[in-house]
Motif scaffolding. Structure first.
Motif, PDB file in Angstrom:
ATOM      1  N   ASP A 109     -62.168  -1.008  -9.585  1.00  0.00           N
ATOM      2  CA  ASP A 109     -62.347  -1.942  -8.476  1.00  0.00           C
ATOM      3  C   ASP A 109     -63.467  -1.495  -7.759  1.00  0.00           C
ATOM      4  O   ASP A 109     -64.301  -2.194  -7.348  1.00  0.00           O
ATOM      5  CB  ASP A 109     -61.112  -1.739  -7.516  1.00  0.00           C
ATOM      6  CG  ASP A 109     -60.043  -2.920  -7.878  1.00  0.00           C
ATOM      7  OD1 ASP A 109     -60.642  -3.992  -8.138  1.00  0.00           O
ATOM      8  OD2 ASP A 109     -58.863  -2.628  -7.820  1.00  0.00           O
ATOM      9  N   GLU A 110     -63.801   0.062  -7.308  1.00  0.00           N
ATOM     10  CA  GLU A 110     -64.986   0.388  -6.807  1.00  0.00           C
ATOM     11  C   GLU A 110     -66.173   0.306  -7.530  1.00  0.00           C
ATOM     12  O   GLU A 110     -67.079  -0.214  -6.876  1.00  0.00           O
ATOM     13  CB  GLU A 110     -64.725   1.751  -6.153  1.00  0.00           C
ATOM     14  CG  GLU A 110     -65.846   2.183  -5.146  1.00  0.00           C
ATOM     15  CD  GLU A 110     -65.600   3.530  -4.639  1.00  0.00           C
ATOM     16  OE1 GLU A 110     -66.633   4.173  -4.060  1.00  0.00           O
ATOM     17  OE2 GLU A 110     -64.548   4.051  -4.564  1.00  0.00           O
ATOM     18  N   PHE A 111     -65.953   0.560  -8.796  1.00  0.00           N
ATOM     19  CA  PHE A 111     -67.233   0.480  -9.568  1.00  0.00           C
ATOM     20  C   PHE A 111     -67.989  -1.202  -9.406  1.00  0.00           C
ATOM     21  O   PHE A 111     -68.997  -1.274  -9.299  1.00  0.00           O
ATOM     22  CB  PHE A 111     -66.774   0.802 -10.910  1.00  0.00           C
ATOM     23  CG  PHE A 111     -67.828   1.041 -12.145  1.00  0.00           C
ATOM     24  CD1 PHE A 111     -68.643   0.092 -12.441  1.00  0.00           C
ATOM     25  CD2 PHE A 111     -67.860   2.302 -12.320  1.00  0.00           C
ATOM     26  CE1 PHE A 111     -69.562   0.257 -13.439  1.00  0.00           C
ATOM     27  CE2 PHE A 111     -69.058   2.421 -13.483  1.00  0.00           C
ATOM     28  CZ  PHE A 111     -69.958   1.585 -13.844  1.00  0.00           C
ATOM     29  N   LEU A 112     -66.780  -2.040  -9.563  1.00  0.00           N
ATOM     30  CA  LEU A 112     -67.407  -3.550  -9.526  1.00  0.00           C
ATOM     31  C   LEU A 112     -67.860  -3.782  -8.346  1.00  0.00           C
ATOM     32  O   LEU A 112     -68.777  -4.640  -8.204  1.00  0.00           O
ATOM     33  CB  LEU A 112     -66.207  -4.509  -9.748  1.00  0.00           C
ATOM     34  CG  LEU A 112     -65.819  -4.764 -11.506  1.00  0.00           C
ATOM     35  CD1 LEU A 112     -67.091  -5.774 -12.043  1.00  0.00           C
ATOM     36  CD2 LEU A 112     -65.925  -3.530 -12.342  1.00  0.00           C
ATOM     37  N   ASP A 113     -67.271  -3.248  -7.157  1.00  0.00           N
ATOM     38  CA  ASP A 113     -67.747  -3.439  -5.786  1.00  0.00           C
ATOM     39  C   ASP A 113     -69.454  -3.080  -5.882  1.00  0.00           C
ATOM     40  O   ASP A 113     -69.919  -3.801  -5.144  1.00  0.00           O
ATOM     41  CB  ASP A 113     -67.119  -2.625  -4.733  1.00  0.00           C
ATOM     42  CG  ASP A 113     -65.778  -3.557  -4.178  1.00  0.00           C
ATOM     43  OD1 ASP A 113     -66.090  -4.524  -4.123  1.00  0.00           O
ATOM     44  OD2 ASP A 113     -64.935  -2.549  -3.807  1.00  0.00           O
ATOM     45  N   VAL A 114     -69.452  -1.793  -6.359  1.00  0.00           N
ATOM     46  CA  VAL A 114     -70.894  -1.350  -6.353  1.00  0.00           C
ATOM     47  C   VAL A 114     -71.875  -2.078  -7.249  1.00  0.00           C
ATOM     48  O   VAL A 114     -73.075  -2.560  -6.718  1.00  0.00           O
ATOM     49  CB  VAL A 114     -70.795   0.048  -6.633  1.00  0.00           C
ATOM     50  CG1 VAL A 114     -72.476   0.584  -6.630  1.00  0.00           C
ATOM     51  CG2 VAL A 114     -70.205   0.821  -5.637  1.00  0.00           C
ATOM     52  N   VAL A 115     -71.390  -2.564  -8.418  1.00  0.00           N
ATOM     53  CA  VAL A 115     -72.269  -3.292  -9.308  1.00  0.00           C
ATOM     54  C   VAL A 115     -72.579  -4.665  -8.811  1.00  0.00           C
ATOM     55  O   VAL A 115     -73.817  -5.133  -8.890  1.00  0.00           O
ATOM     56  CB  VAL A 115     -71.559  -3.353 -10.759  1.00  0.00           C
ATOM     57  CG1 VAL A 115     -72.271  -4.480 -11.470  1.00  0.00           C
ATOM     58  CG2 VAL A 115     -71.601  -1.962 -11.489  1.00  0.00           C
ATOM     59  N   THR A 116     -71.599  -5.362  -8.515  1.00  0.00           N
ATOM     60  CA  THR A 116     -71.718  -6.814  -7.937  1.00  0.00           C
ATOM     61  C   THR A 116     -72.625  -6.493  -6.551  1.00  0.00           C
ATOM     62  O   THR A 116     -73.441  -7.682  -6.273  1.00  0.00           O
ATOM     63  CB  THR A 116     -70.555  -7.469  -7.524  1.00  0.00           C
ATOM     64  OG1 THR A 116     -69.584  -6.713  -6.563  1.00  0.00           O
ATOM     65  CG2 THR A 116     -69.621  -7.823  -8.776  1.00  0.00           C
ATOM     66  N   GLY A 117     -72.472  -5.658  -5.654  1.00  0.00           N
ATOM     67  CA  GLY A 117     -73.301  -5.504  -4.507  1.00  0.00           C
ATOM     68  C   GLY A 117     -74.718  -5.337  -4.991  1.00  0.00           C
ATOM     69  O   GLY A 117     -75.780  -5.812  -4.180  1.00  0.00           O
ATOM     70  N   LEU A 118     -75.058  -4.404  -5.859  1.00  0.00           N
ATOM     71  CA  LEU A 118     -76.237  -4.309  -6.352  1.00  0.00           C
ATOM     72  C   LEU A 118     -76.916  -5.305  -6.832  1.00  0.00           C
ATOM     73  O   LEU A 118     -78.315  -5.672  -6.875  1.00  0.00           O
ATOM     74  CB  LEU A 118     -76.393  -3.137  -7.499  1.00  0.00           C
ATOM     75  CG  LEU A 118     -75.944  -1.635  -6.945  1.00  0.00           C
ATOM     76  CD1 LEU A 118     -75.853  -0.584  -8.097  1.00  0.00           C
ATOM     77  CD2 LEU A 118     -77.299  -1.083  -5.974  1.00  0.00           C
ATOM     78  N   TRP A 119     -76.143  -6.100  -7.638  1.00  0.00           N
ATOM     79  CA  TRP A 119     -76.714  -7.581  -8.324  1.00  0.00           C
ATOM     80  C   TRP A 119     -77.120  -8.549  -7.259  1.00  0.00           C
ATOM     81  O   TRP A 119     -77.761  -9.410  -7.217  1.00  0.00           O
ATOM     82  CB  TRP A 119     -75.534  -8.122  -9.186  1.00  0.00           C
ATOM     83  CG  TRP A 119     -75.521  -7.488 -10.502  1.00  0.00           C
ATOM     84  CD1 TRP A 119     -76.542  -6.751 -11.190  1.00  0.00           C
ATOM     85  CD2 TRP A 119     -74.464  -7.572 -11.491  1.00  0.00           C
ATOM     86  NE1 TRP A 119     -75.952  -6.266 -12.333  1.00  0.00           N
ATOM     87  CE2 TRP A 119     -74.789  -6.975 -12.526  1.00  0.00           C
ATOM     88  CE3 TRP A 119     -73.199  -8.108 -11.599  1.00  0.00           C
ATOM     89  CZ2 TRP A 119     -73.962  -6.735 -13.834  1.00  0.00           C
ATOM     90  CZ3 TRP A 119     -72.372  -8.113 -12.718  1.00  0.00           C
ATOM     91  CH2 TRP A 119     -72.925  -7.355 -13.841  1.00  0.00           C
ATOM     92  N   SER A 120     -76.619  -8.304  -5.893  1.00  0.00           N
ATOM     93  CA  SER A 120     -77.065  -9.004  -4.633  1.00  0.00           C
ATOM     94  C   SER A 120     -78.072  -8.623  -3.974  1.00  0.00           C
ATOM     95  O   SER A 120     -78.432  -9.225  -3.042  1.00  0.00           O
ATOM     96  CB  SER A 120     -75.675  -9.193  -3.819  1.00  0.00           C
ATOM     97  OG  SER A 120     -74.519  -9.703  -4.580  1.00  0.00           O
ATOM     98  N   SER A 121     -78.775  -7.607  -4.531  1.00  0.00           N
ATOM     99  CA  SER A 121     -79.905  -6.839  -3.892  1.00  0.00           C
ATOM    100  C   SER A 121     -81.045  -7.968  -3.579  1.00  0.00           C
ATOM    101  O   SER A 121     -81.568  -7.879  -2.553  1.00  0.00           O
ATOM    102  CB  SER A 121     -80.509  -5.601  -4.698  1.00  0.00           C
ATOM    103  OG  SER A 121     -79.533  -4.643  -4.820  1.00  0.00           O
ATOM    104  N   TRP A 122     -81.418  -8.546  -4.686  1.00  0.00           N
ATOM    105  CA  TRP A 122     -82.342  -9.660  -4.455  1.00  0.00           C
ATOM    106  C   TRP A 122     -81.843 -11.144  -4.182  1.00  0.00           C
ATOM    107  O   TRP A 122     -80.858 -11.485  -4.869  1.00  0.00           O
ATOM    108  CB  TRP A 122     -83.292  -9.770  -5.671  1.00  0.00           C
ATOM    109  CG  TRP A 122     -84.100  -8.337  -6.051  1.00  0.00           C
ATOM    110  CD1 TRP A 122     -83.589  -7.162  -6.198  1.00  0.00           C
ATOM    111  CD2 TRP A 122     -85.428  -8.405  -5.897  1.00  0.00           C
ATOM    112  NE1 TRP A 122     -84.562  -6.338  -6.373  1.00  0.00           N
ATOM    113  CE2 TRP A 122     -85.732  -7.066  -6.388  1.00  0.00           C
ATOM    114  CE3 TRP A 122     -86.606  -9.160  -5.677  1.00  0.00           C
ATOM    115  CZ2 TRP A 122     -87.061  -6.336  -6.565  1.00  0.00           C
ATOM    116  CZ3 TRP A 122     -87.913  -8.878  -5.724  1.00  0.00           C
ATOM    117  CH2 TRP A 122     -88.099  -7.325  -6.282  1.00  0.00           C
ATOM    118  N   GLU A 123     -82.341 -11.770  -3.219  1.00  0.00           N
ATOM    119  CA  GLU A 123     -81.800 -13.228  -3.003  1.00  0.00           C
ATOM    120  C   GLU A 123     -82.735 -14.000  -4.043  1.00  0.00           C
ATOM    121  O   GLU A 123     -83.837 -13.464  -4.850  1.00  0.00           O
ATOM    122  CB  GLU A 123     -82.291 -13.565  -1.489  1.00  0.00           C
ATOM    123  CG  GLU A 123     -81.316 -12.829  -0.660  1.00  0.00           C
ATOM    124  CD  GLU A 123     -81.721 -13.615   1.060  1.00  0.00           C
ATOM    125  OE1 GLU A 123     -82.131 -14.824   0.967  1.00  0.00           O
ATOM    126  OE2 GLU A 123     -81.541 -12.734   1.824  1.00  0.00           O
TER     127      GLU A 123
END
Length: 451
Positions: free
Chosen positions: A157-171
């Motif tokens: 769960d936390e892994f996905l929080d981080v990955v999807t957060g990183l995928w949101s780095s660039w608009e």
């Protein structure tokens, strides 16, 4: 109807005995092998192909790899991400998914790898999220033992929080590349993550801009109670396993309900059970093919594969001895354990019960449909009506199973209006009809936006 090909980076099928089929190709260490299958699937307008994977040979049985190697029980496990890119090179629409573990990798690595593959394929990549299974994988990755079931999901769960957060780095419009002004990108549209949690810390930003589909599709196979909750929060495509249509309807409803409980639109989760399809020009020919394919399985296939996913060595215990409550609580794959208990009616099943009730390593492990093209399409249409959004097709011989399905079943599904005749767009999200989720903003960037 979604159609997904289930592949392994050895013989491209979940059915371990398929390599023994006289018509199966044996050049699975070459790119041509996978590229031929990719072209077949794209010509048939399949949604995607995805690779299952493990980080060890199935060597739990007897604590030895000899039987696994001698019998070809998923012995070869070349890196599926590399194989995926060889298939991408000869296709333009086919979605391509790869398994990657949340237990033995780091979120930044996974985020960058899959975001890069998504860019290089024009937005056609999916990540099959898994938590890994056993102590052999742990040993290969530098750990003494495998994590407990629920702890793996907490980490995931936390892994996905981080990955999807990183995928949101660039608009989406952050990249400018304006030579006249000298502006490469807008720094106000590139964001740090600054994640600090129980399992992970990650600063960000991810140095990879977003792809044509926004971010990779998330594929998952949650079937235990904890797994269904995880799928409800994250999965955009769920790889399911049904034994009966009644059980399928219940699991389908549970998965859709889990998505709704997580605040998501259940229609944006696609559920597809595994199915082996055996086709003949006549029903009797299909039955003969089924009997021949079933005969390819060996008892050691089932034993080795069960030990792999349960993380238990069956070689150390009597065949008829029931497992204790404590032993059952410690097995790795809870949904398989629960299926065996339910099917046998035994609270404490034995090794024999696991072998016979699971069907592991045989064509009876998952739903198997056989018959003429019309009969196969009839059964798929019936299941599609109320138990699934499509199917994960697992071959029983390579390349014959995929080629027979593409040549005989796909046209019948198209004639009935159940399957596309052309791809609706260029990305995998276009194909499955699931848009990218909104950008995830960290508390820090959300505060900046408010100011």
């Amino acid at each position: 109807m979604s159609l997904i090909a289930f592949m392994q980076a050895q013989n491209c099928t979940n059915y371990v005995g398929s390599w023994r089929h006289p018509a199966s190709m044996s050049d699975f260490l070459t790119p041509a092998y996978y590229q031929r299958i990719a072209r077949t699937l794209e010509d048939a307008k399949f949604d995607m192909a995805f690779f299952d994977d493990r980080l060890a040979m199935p060597d739990i049985y007897g604590n030895d790899h000899r039987a696994t190697v001698e019998n070809g029980i998923r012995t070869v496990k070349i890196d599926p991400c590399t194989v995926l890119m060889t298939m991408a090179a000869v296709t333009t629409h086919l979605g391509l998914g790869s398994t990657y573990s949340t237990t033995y990798y780091e979120p930044f690595h996974v985020a960058r790898l899959f975001a890069t593959m998504d860019l290089m394929t024009g937005g056609r990549v999916a990540w099959n999220v898994v938590t890994s299974f056993n102590d052999s994988e742990a040993a290969n990755m530098g750990h003494d033992e495998h994590m407990e079931h629920d702890a793996r999901y907490d980490r995931a769960d936390e892994f996905l929080d981080v990955v999807t957060g990183l995928w949101s780095s660039w608009e989406d419009d952050a990249l400018i590349v304006d030579k006249a002004s000298g502006r490469f990108a807008d720094p106000d549209k590139v964001h740090r993550l600054d994640h600090a949690g129980r399992y992970f810390r990650s600063k960000g930003p991810l140095p990879v801009p977003r792809s044509a589909q926004g971010q990779p599709v998330l594929l998952q196979a949650g079937q235990s109670g904890r797994g269904i909750a995880f799928a409800g929060r994250w999965a955009e495509v769920v790889f399911a396993s049904y034994q009966t249509r009644e059980a399928g309807r219940k699991q389908y409803a549970a998965l859709k309900g889990a998505a709704a409980a997580a605040g998501r639109d259940p229609n944006l989760m696609k559920v597809a059970p595994a199915v082996k399809v055996i086709i003949g020009e006549t029903a009797s020919m299909a039955e003969e093919k089924r009997e021949m394919i079933a005969a390819l399985a060996k008892p050691i296939d089932s034993l080795a594969l069960l030990c792999e996913v349960l993380n238990v060595d069956f070689a150390t215990r009597p065949y008829e001895e029931p497992f204790t409550d404590e032993e059952l609580a410690g097995v790795s794959w809870h949904s398989l354990r629960d299926k065996v208990i339910q099917k046998t009616g035994k609270k404490n099943p034995s090794v024999r019960d696991f072998v016979e009730a699971s069907g592991r390593g045989t064509i009876n492990e998952s739903l198997t449909i056989s018959g003429t093209p019309t009969q196969v399409a009839d059964q798929m249409e019936e299941w599609f009506s109320d138990a699934c959004d499509g199917f994960v097709v697992a071959a029983t011989e390579i390349p014959g199973s995929y080629e027979d399905f593409a040549r005989l079943v796909v046209p019948e599904l198209q004639r009935r209006g159940l399957f596309r005749t052309e791809y609706p767009g260029r990305t995998l999200r276009d194909t499955i009809g699931v848009p990218a989720p909104p950008l995830r903003r960290s508390p820090r960037t959300a505060l900046e936006a408010a100011e």
